[in-house]
Scaffold this motif. Structure first.
Motif: not given
Length: 192
Positions: A32-38, A55-62, A67-76
């Motif tokens: 999943c590459c949310p920053e390029i919507r792929k 599964h991957e669509l929900l990651h994009i939704s998150f 605010e287009n932010n990926f928090a690695e410490e919260c991936i669980w």
């Protein structure tokens, strides 16, 4: 239902822009590459395509709801909720193929399929989880934890709980959840 139609339906359900590129790729796991919507998924069987896509669509939704932010410490947190959303989508869209997944909701699944030796020492679901942890070959998922099934039940009964939870990062501090609202998914994960 075609995978593209499922994607469009889920984008509406998750309240995200449906302009997401979906392609099949020769990968070991979906990407999943949310920053390029792929989203890239591995073509196997229709039921597996549905699982990967949802599964991957929900990651994009998150990603979009935070605010287009990926928090690695919260991936669980995301992984638990994505897993349950995917299982719910399988039950909705996979038709007769979903029978391959129903076994994973059965405490005896791994015992029946010979994936666990010395069954008599598995005295609880937690012990069974430990015994089979990491076993994901041949499309087999790890046993689904009862806490995660509670999340699935919440999503099935009220999709708005999931939509409200999508911006969960504002309820975290250093990868830990802080229950600042009454969202049922937030409460389940906090209690976990």
């Amino acid at each position: 239902m075609l995978i593209k139609d499922i994607k469009d339906y889920l984008c509406k359900e998750l309240d995200i822009n449906g302009a997401i590129q979906l392609e099949y790729a020769d990968l070991n796991a979906p990407c999943c590459c949310p920053e390029i919507r792929k989203i890239q998924i591995v073509r196997k069987q229709n039921w597996n395509d549905i699982y990967q896509l949802s599964h991957e669509l929900l990651h994009i939704s998150f990603y979009e709801h935070n605010e287009n932010n990926f928090a690695e410490e919260c991936i669980w947190i995301e992984e638990i909720v994505c897993e349950e959303y995917s299982i719910m989508c399988l039950e909705r869209f996979a038709g007769d193929e979903r029978i391959q997944w129903f076994g994973y909701l059965d405490n005896d699944f791994y015992i029946k399929n010979g994936n666990v030796n010395n069954v008599e020492i598995a005295l609880s679901v937690d012990e069974l989880n430990r015994m089979v942890s990491g076993y994901k070959e041949f499309g087999v998922r790890q046993f689904i934890h009862p806490t995660a099934l509670r999340i699935k039940s919440v999503i099935e009964s009220n999709i708005k709980e999931l939509i409200e939870f999508l911006d969960y990062q504002k309820y975290t501090d250093e990868g830990r959840l802080i229950p600042l609202n009454d969202n049922k998914i937030l409460q389940i994960l906090f209690d976990f």
